[in-house]
Design an enzyme around this catalytic site. Structure first.
Site, mmCIF file in Angstrom:
data_model
loop_
_atom_site.group_PDB
_atom_site.id
_atom_site.type_symbol
_atom_site.label_atom_id
_atom_site.label_comp_id
_atom_site.label_asym_id
_atom_site.label_seq_id
_atom_site.Cartn_x
_atom_site.Cartn_y
_atom_site.Cartn_z
ATOM 1 N N GLY A 92 17.807 -16.257 0.009
ATOM 2 C CA GLY A 92 17.354 -14.862 -0.012
ATOM 3 C C GLY A 92 16.228 -14.614 -0.990
ATOM 4 N N GLY A 94 12.905 -15.365 -0.284
ATOM 5 C CA GLY A 94 11.596 -15.352 0.367
ATOM 6 C C GLY A 94 11.115 -16.736 0.746
ATOM 7 N N LEU A 95 11.965 -17.744 0.603
ATOM 8 C CA LEU A 95 11.549 -19.111 0.944
ATOM 9 C C LEU A 95 12.133 -19.567 2.280
ATOM 10 C CD1 LEU A 95 11.609 -20.814 -2.564
ATOM 11 C CD2 LEU A 95 9.750 -19.697 -1.371
ATOM 12 N N ASP A 143 9.211 -17.418 9.893
ATOM 13 C CA ASP A 143 10.104 -18.331 9.160
ATOM 14 C C ASP A 143 10.599 -19.441 10.082
ATOM 15 O OD1 ASP A 143 9.806 -16.347 7.303
ATOM 16 O OD2 ASP A 143 11.902 -16.319 6.699
HETATM 17 O O1 PMV Z 1 12.278 -14.278 5.079
HETATM 18 P P1 PMV Z 1 11.404 -13.522 4.177
HETATM 19 O O2 PMV Z 1 12.110 -12.683 3.212
HETATM 20 O O3 PMV Z 1 10.393 -14.447 3.593
HETATM 21 O O4 PMV Z 1 10.511 -12.498 5.048
HETATM 22 C C1 PMV Z 1 9.717 -12.938 6.086
HETATM 23 C C2 PMV Z 1 8.465 -12.183 6.179
HETATM 24 C C3 PMV Z 1 8.511 -10.772 6.709
HETATM 25 O O5 PMV Z 1 7.192 -10.540 7.178
HETATM 26 C C4 PMV Z 1 8.825 -9.791 5.607
HETATM 27 C C5 PMV Z 1 9.510 -10.576 7.854
HETATM 28 C C6 PMV Z 1 9.131 -11.288 9.142
HETATM 29 O O6 PMV Z 1 10.034 -11.445 9.977
HETATM 30 O O7 PMV Z 1 7.978 -11.671 9.332
#
Ligand code: PMV
Length: 310
Positions: A92, A94-95, A143
């Protein structure tokens, strides 16, 4: 019948364009050499463990729901499996831990069920998208792409049309610091959606500016014009703050990184907590890592990473 299968998925670093990517703008990310390894065994004693470098993760209702959605396209059910996931990246933050886990699980499930090669990619895509929707709400899929691939890439999903372009970018040290407790990606994405609803005369233009920064970032990255890359990262951070996904702790960490020689620094991922990424200057990652170390764990990566995971 295959009884046990193991597979991997990668973590990711978003360098430009998070949040705006949900609205059809381009983003740039890089797959990491670390991520998740999943092992699935057929078992009469079902169990589900998620192990991290810090402590075992609680398999809560959200993880169970995501798991059920993920296994279903493979004709599997958690009640008949012993599942172990080892995460090598923070959760959780952002990676991309949830996508790395989902891809590792989906690949392992495909192996366990001996899915035919011509169907594997579509089945994994479908399973991971269903699972990611639980954590991300309206997920862009960036992701998922990073978890399945390697190296830097540009990602854009506009009106359902998906474009992914591998990018050739010179190797450089990037510092990632986890400076605050994590926030929910789905909540952060939905907060931006609310802002878009409330300010329809302002937000589309702002979102377009994210895209302009990402496109300029792509050119400067490919040419190794690192000072320009850093300035564009600072601009990107300013826009992320404008749409309400920064926090005082994330802002402070970016200031510290820049004062310690980073050419630029910004939130990476959904924000609200989690990580910043800083681009090393001529003195390398050491001084930046030292300046950020008191705020939380710091990871330094040479990117692009080697193509195989450790
Ligand atoms: O998984 P995170 O928290 O790195 O978020 C991904 C990036 C966002 O643009 C915020 C969400 C998305 O689905 O693209």
């Amino acid at each position: 019948m295959t009884e046990t299968a193991t597979a991997q998925g990668r973590g990711k670093l978003i360098v430009f364009g998070e949040h705006a990517v949900v609205y059809g703008q381009p983003a740039i990310a890089c797959s990491l050499a670390r991520g998740a390894t999943a092992t699935i065994r057929r078992s009469h004693q079902p169990d589900w463990r998620v192990l991290t470098d810090e402590r075992p993760l609680q398999v809560n209702d959200q993880v169970l729901l995501a798991g059920a959605r993920l296994l279903e396209p493979f004709g599997l059910c958690a009640d008949e499996l012993d599942i172990e996931v080892r995460l090598q990246i923070p959760v959780g933050a952002g990676l991309g831990s949830s996508a790395a886990m989902a891809v590792a699980l989906a690949r392992a499930a495909a192996r366990l069920q001996e899915i035919s090669p011509d169907q594997i990619d579509a089945r994994i895509d479908q399973a991971v998208a269903a699972s990611e929707a639980v954590f991300h709400g309206a997920a862009s899929g960036i992701d998922q792409r990073a978890a399945m691939g390697s190296g830097f890439f540009a990602f854009q999903r506009d009106d359902g049309h998906l474009q992914i372009d591998p990018l050739t970018i010179p190797t450089r040290s990037w510092v990632i610091a986890r400076v605050a407790p994590s926030a929910s990606t789905a909540e952060m994405v939905s907060g931006v959606a609310t802002l878009c609803d409330r300010h329809p005369e302002v937000m589309p233009g702002l979102i377009d500016q994210f895209g302009a920064i990402t496109r300029a970032g792509m050119r400067t990255l490919e040419q190794g014009r690192w000072e320009d890359v850093g300035e564009l990262m600072d601009l990107n951070h300013g826009l992320l703050a404008a749409i309400g996904v920064s926090t005082p702790a994330l802002d402070e960490a970016c200031h510290r990184a820049r004062s310690a020689g980073a050419l630029g620094a910004k939130i990476t991922g959904a924000g609200g907590g989690g990580c910043i990424v800083a681009l090393s200057g001529d003195d390398g990652p050491g001084p930046i890592a030292a300046a950020l170390g008191s705020l939380g764990p710091v990871y330094s990566y040479e990117l692009p990473s080697p193509t195989s995971m450790p």
